[in-house]
Motif scaffolding. Structure first.
Motif, mmCIF file in Angstrom:
data_model
loop_
_atom_site.group_PDB
_atom_site.id
_atom_site.type_symbol
_atom_site.label_atom_id
_atom_site.label_comp_id
_atom_site.label_asym_id
_atom_site.label_seq_id
_atom_site.Cartn_x
_atom_site.Cartn_y
_atom_site.Cartn_z
ATOM 1 N N ILE A 35 -55.572 4.204 -55.777
ATOM 2 C CA ILE A 35 -54.880 5.194 -56.602
ATOM 3 C C ILE A 35 -55.065 4.771 -58.053
ATOM 4 C CG2 ILE A 35 -52.664 6.246 -57.190
ATOM 5 C CD1 ILE A 35 -51.798 5.739 -54.299
ATOM 6 N N CYS A 36 -55.685 5.639 -58.838
ATOM 7 C CA CYS A 36 -56.053 5.318 -60.217
ATOM 8 C C CYS A 36 -55.066 5.948 -61.202
ATOM 9 C CB CYS A 36 -57.465 5.832 -60.499
ATOM 10 S SG CYS A 36 -58.034 5.544 -62.186
ATOM 11 N N GLY A 37 -54.968 5.341 -62.380
ATOM 12 C CA GLY A 37 -54.163 5.946 -63.433
ATOM 13 C C GLY A 37 -54.646 7.335 -63.798
ATOM 14 N N SER A 38 -55.953 7.579 -63.654
ATOM 15 C CA SER A 38 -56.487 8.918 -63.918
ATOM 16 C C SER A 38 -55.900 9.939 -62.947
ATOM 17 C CB SER A 38 -58.013 8.913 -63.791
ATOM 18 O OG SER A 38 -58.589 8.058 -64.738
ATOM 19 N N ASP A 39 -55.636 9.504 -61.708
ATOM 20 C CA ASP A 39 -55.014 10.395 -60.737
ATOM 21 C C ASP A 39 -53.581 10.736 -61.161
ATOM 22 O OD1 ASP A 39 -57.357 10.020 -59.301
ATOM 23 O OD2 ASP A 39 -56.491 8.476 -58.011
ATOM 24 N N LEU A 40 -52.873 9.730 -61.652
ATOM 25 C CA LEU A 40 -51.499 9.969 -62.120
ATOM 26 C C LEU A 40 -51.498 10.948 -63.287
ATOM 27 C CD1 LEU A 40 -50.082 6.310 -62.058
ATOM 28 C CD2 LEU A 40 -50.143 7.981 -60.213
ATOM 29 N N HIS A 41 -52.438 10.775 -64.218
ATOM 30 C CA HIS A 41 -52.558 11.689 -65.351
ATOM 31 C C HIS A 41 -52.898 13.094 -64.875
ATOM 32 C CE1 HIS A 41 -52.057 9.221 -68.887
ATOM 33 N NE2 HIS A 41 -52.941 8.333 -68.466
ATOM 34 N N ALA A 42 -53.895 13.185 -63.989
ATOM 35 C CA ALA A 42 -54.371 14.499 -63.554
ATOM 36 C C ALA A 42 -53.292 15.266 -62.797
ATOM 37 C CB ALA A 42 -55.610 14.336 -62.679
ATOM 38 N N ARG A 43 -52.449 14.551 -62.089
ATOM 39 C CA ARG A 43 -51.385 15.232 -61.350
ATOM 40 C C ARG A 43 -50.460 16.003 -62.292
ATOM 41 N NH1 ARG A 43 -46.316 12.381 -58.122
ATOM 42 N NH2 ARG A 43 -45.560 14.276 -57.073
ATOM 43 N N ARG A 44 -50.096 15.380 -63.393
ATOM 44 C CA ARG A 44 -49.109 15.985 -64.294
ATOM 45 C C ARG A 44 -49.734 16.720 -65.472
ATOM 46 N NH1 ARG A 44 -44.532 16.085 -61.289
ATOM 47 N NH2 ARG A 44 -44.020 14.021 -60.467
ATOM 48 N N HIS A 45 -50.964 16.371 -65.816
ATOM 49 C CA HIS A 45 -51.565 16.900 -67.052
ATOM 50 C C HIS A 45 -52.946 17.486 -66.808
ATOM 51 C CE1 HIS A 45 -48.343 14.818 -69.242
ATOM 52 N NE2 HIS A 45 -48.634 13.742 -68.536
ATOM 53 N N ALA A 46 -53.159 18.060 -65.621
ATOM 54 C CA ALA A 46 -54.499 18.539 -65.266
ATOM 55 C C ALA A 46 -55.052 19.524 -66.284
ATOM 56 C CB ALA A 46 -54.478 19.168 -63.874
ATOM 57 N N ASP A 47 -54.243 20.478 -66.693
ATOM 58 C CA ASP A 47 -54.752 21.506 -67.603
ATOM 59 C C ASP A 47 -55.088 20.931 -68.972
ATOM 60 O OD1 ASP A 47 -54.577 23.627 -65.750
ATOM 61 O OD2 ASP A 47 -52.432 23.811 -66.116
ATOM 62 N N GLU A 48 -54.284 19.971 -69.437
ATOM 63 C CA GLU A 48 -54.579 19.338 -70.727
ATOM 64 C C GLU A 48 -55.883 18.547 -70.645
ATOM 65 O OE1 GLU A 48 -51.059 17.199 -72.287
ATOM 66 O OE2 GLU A 48 -50.015 18.169 -70.620
ATOM 67 N N VAL A 49 -56.057 17.797 -69.544
ATOM 68 C CA VAL A 49 -57.284 17.026 -69.380
ATOM 69 C C VAL A 49 -58.479 17.965 -69.259
ATOM 70 C CG1 VAL A 49 -58.480 15.308 -67.987
ATOM 71 C CG2 VAL A 49 -56.006 15.157 -68.254
ATOM 72 N N ALA A 50 -58.296 19.061 -68.512
ATOM 73 C CA ALA A 50 -59.385 20.024 -68.333
ATOM 74 C C ALA A 50 -59.786 20.654 -69.659
ATOM 75 C CB ALA A 50 -58.968 21.101 -67.337
ATOM 76 N N ASP A 51 -58.803 20.932 -70.514
ATOM 77 C CA ASP A 51 -59.118 21.510 -71.833
ATOM 78 C C ASP A 51 -59.934 20.526 -72.677
ATOM 79 O OD1 ASP A 51 -57.799 23.853 -71.219
ATOM 80 O OD2 ASP A 51 -55.920 23.267 -72.215
ATOM 81 N N VAL A 52 -59.533 19.254 -72.644
ATOM 82 C CA VAL A 52 -60.265 18.239 -73.404
ATOM 83 C C VAL A 52 -61.678 18.084 -72.852
ATOM 84 C CG1 VAL A 52 -60.371 15.776 -73.947
ATOM 85 C CG2 VAL A 52 -58.195 16.995 -74.120
ATOM 86 N N GLY A 301 -57.211 2.613 -72.959
ATOM 87 C CA GLY A 301 -56.114 3.429 -72.453
ATOM 88 C C GLY A 301 -56.314 4.897 -72.804
ATOM 89 N N VAL A 302 -55.922 5.768 -71.871
ATOM 90 C CA VAL A 302 -56.088 7.215 -72.049
ATOM 91 C C VAL A 302 -54.763 7.813 -72.520
ATOM 92 C CG1 VAL A 302 -56.700 9.395 -70.950
ATOM 93 C CG2 VAL A 302 -57.855 7.289 -70.268
ATOM 94 N N CYS A 303 -54.736 8.217 -73.775
ATOM 95 C CA CYS A 303 -53.547 8.853 -74.346
ATOM 96 C C CYS A 303 -53.728 10.364 -74.279
ATOM 97 C CB CYS A 303 -53.338 8.400 -75.794
ATOM 98 S SG CYS A 303 -51.887 9.120 -76.584
ATOM 99 N N MET A 304 -52.832 11.053 -73.587
ATOM 100 C CA MET A 304 -52.972 12.500 -73.401
ATOM 101 C C MET A 304 -52.186 13.308 -74.425
ATOM 102 S SD MET A 304 -55.189 12.959 -71.244
ATOM 103 C CE MET A 304 -54.998 14.724 -71.479
ATOM 104 N N SER A 305 -51.578 12.642 -75.370
ATOM 105 C CA SER A 305 -50.812 13.340 -76.406
ATOM 106 C C SER A 305 -51.485 13.141 -77.757
ATOM 107 C CB SER A 305 -49.379 12.807 -76.468
ATOM 108 O OG SER A 305 -48.723 12.973 -75.226
ATOM 109 N N PRO A 306 -51.269 14.059 -78.692
ATOM 110 C CA PRO A 306 -51.792 13.836 -80.048
ATOM 111 C C PRO A 306 -51.229 12.535 -80.619
ATOM 112 C CG PRO A 306 -51.052 16.102 -79.789
ATOM 113 C CD PRO A 306 -50.588 15.370 -78.566
#
Length: 387
Positions: A35-52, A301-306
């Motif tokens: 289980i990767c941190g990217s999976d944790l991010h994608a679960r909650r922030h999929a659309d934000e990651v997809a936009d980036v 580290g992957v920061c998903m916020s501005p």
């Protein structure tokens, strides 16, 4: 087959059709999947990651309303191969693979796209060309960590860390711990690890960190004192003038000596290489403000916020800021063999194992930094709670 799918941030154990390998592909029975941190991010922030991702040129990243099977850190056994697949590994061969899958003319990241289901399942498909047999009797659990360790290997290579450099790792989650392991495998003599969590600091010590710091009590940059780093602009001014003065008094053409020193790398002031492995707003700016002059900062580290930094401080300190992503197929292969040859010990990172029925509970457990680093999924295991 049984699999765990994610849709609208909900993880659900479902029955899906068995996958079928296309030309040049292998069908695997999944034995372990991390289980990767990217999976944790994608679960909650999929659309934000997809936009980036779309802005970066890839429009196939998962969306929140799609049903996606996560899992890109895996080890499996070969079950079958697609048509006209040459020299395919024999059935039962344990393999790992770079998690990229071809669909027609497009290539998708495994476990992070609807087009390429991942290893949270009993079976999955991989590209034969991206597949490597597990060597030297390496354990399945350790082999499954090839992918995250390859991320760390790439980051350390991009950092251009020399053995006598001081390396500072900010954040001791799974990727920070992996960076510590790789730094020590490369022979870096002084590795400083910093994290607020006592549990993660203990893991950093097990991974080989020479100095472990609680940033609530001490500065990781202060822990690097005594290695000749320049702390203030006045130190740099003094070094420049003092060096020329010494050469001038020695009646040497200082410019010739300086050029010769530059040619062998002796004119560059000593500086640490700092790995940002947190991915939270404000951390990069905090590192720039606290680090010595001329520091090289590698952002892992992957920061998903501005986020906001103060360029003037980075300019005054002449800070080198680098961002890293993924790894090359060669780095993936090299990482597998580093682990198999015993040069990198990944065992401290593995803190739990669950079956497919325990994936949702594992995600909850990973939210507590004091408890776990890397949880592996064993599709055959009945375990539904990770201790």
């Amino acid at each position: 087959m049984k699999a765990v799918s994610c849709s609208n941030a909900q993880l659900e154990l479902v029955d899906l059709p068995n996958p079928s390998p296309a030309k040049g592909q292998l069908l695997l029975e999944v034995v372990r999947c991390g289980i990767c941190g990217s999976d944790l991010h994608a679960r909650r922030h999929a659309d934000e990651v997809a936009d980036v991702a779309a802005e970066s040129g890839y429009d196939g990243f998962m969306r929140s309303d799609q049903q996606v099977v996560f899992g890109h850190e895996f080890c499996g056994e070969v079950l079958d191969h697609g048509p006209r697949t040459r020299n395919a590994p024999r059935a039962g061969t344990r393999v790992v693979a770079v998690p990229l899958l071809r669909r027609g003319k497009d290539v998708h990241p495994v476990g992070l796209s609807k087009a390429a289901p991942g290893g949270y399942a009993e079976q999955m498909v991989v590209e034969q060309s991206m597949t490597l047999p597990v060597p030297n009797g390496l354990s399945t659990e350790a082999a499954a960590l090839t992918e995250p360790m390859a991320v760390a290997w790439h980051a350390v290579r991009r950092g251009e860390v020399r053995k006598r450099d001081v390396a500072i790792v900010i954040g001791c989650g799974p990727i920070g711990l992996a960076v510590v392991c790789v730094l020590k495998a490369r022979g870096v003599r002084t590795v400083i690890a910093s994290d607020f969590s006592p549990g993660r600091r203990a893991l950093a010590t097990r991974c080989g960190a020479d100095i472990v710091v609680d940033p609530a009590q001490d500065s990781p940059y202060a822990a690097a004192a005594g290695h000749g780093h320049l702390e203030k602009a006045s130190d740099a001014f003094g070094l420049a003038v003092g060096t020329v003065e010494k050469l001038y008094k020695a009646r040497l053409p200082w410019w010739h000596v300086w050029r010769a020193a530059e040619a062998v790398g002796a004119a560059t002031p000593k500086h640490p290489v700092i790995f940002e492995c947190v991915g939270v707003p404000g951390v990069i700016d905090g590192i720039i403000a606290g680090a010595p002059l001329f520091s090289r900062i590698v952002v892992v580290g992957v920061c998903m916020s501005p986020d906001t930094i103060r360029p003037a401080i980075a300019i005054n300190k002449e800070t080198d800021l680098r961002f890293v992503f993924g790894y090359t197929p060669m780095e993936f292969r090299d990482t597998l063999h580093l682990i198999a040859d015993g040069k990198v010990d990944v065992s401290p990172l593995i803190t739990g194992t669950v079956g497919l029925g325990g994936v949702a509970a594992a995600f909850d457990a990973l939210a507590d930094p004091a408890q776990h680093a890397k949880i592996l999924i064993d599709p055959k295991s009945p375990v539904q709670e990770v201790s």
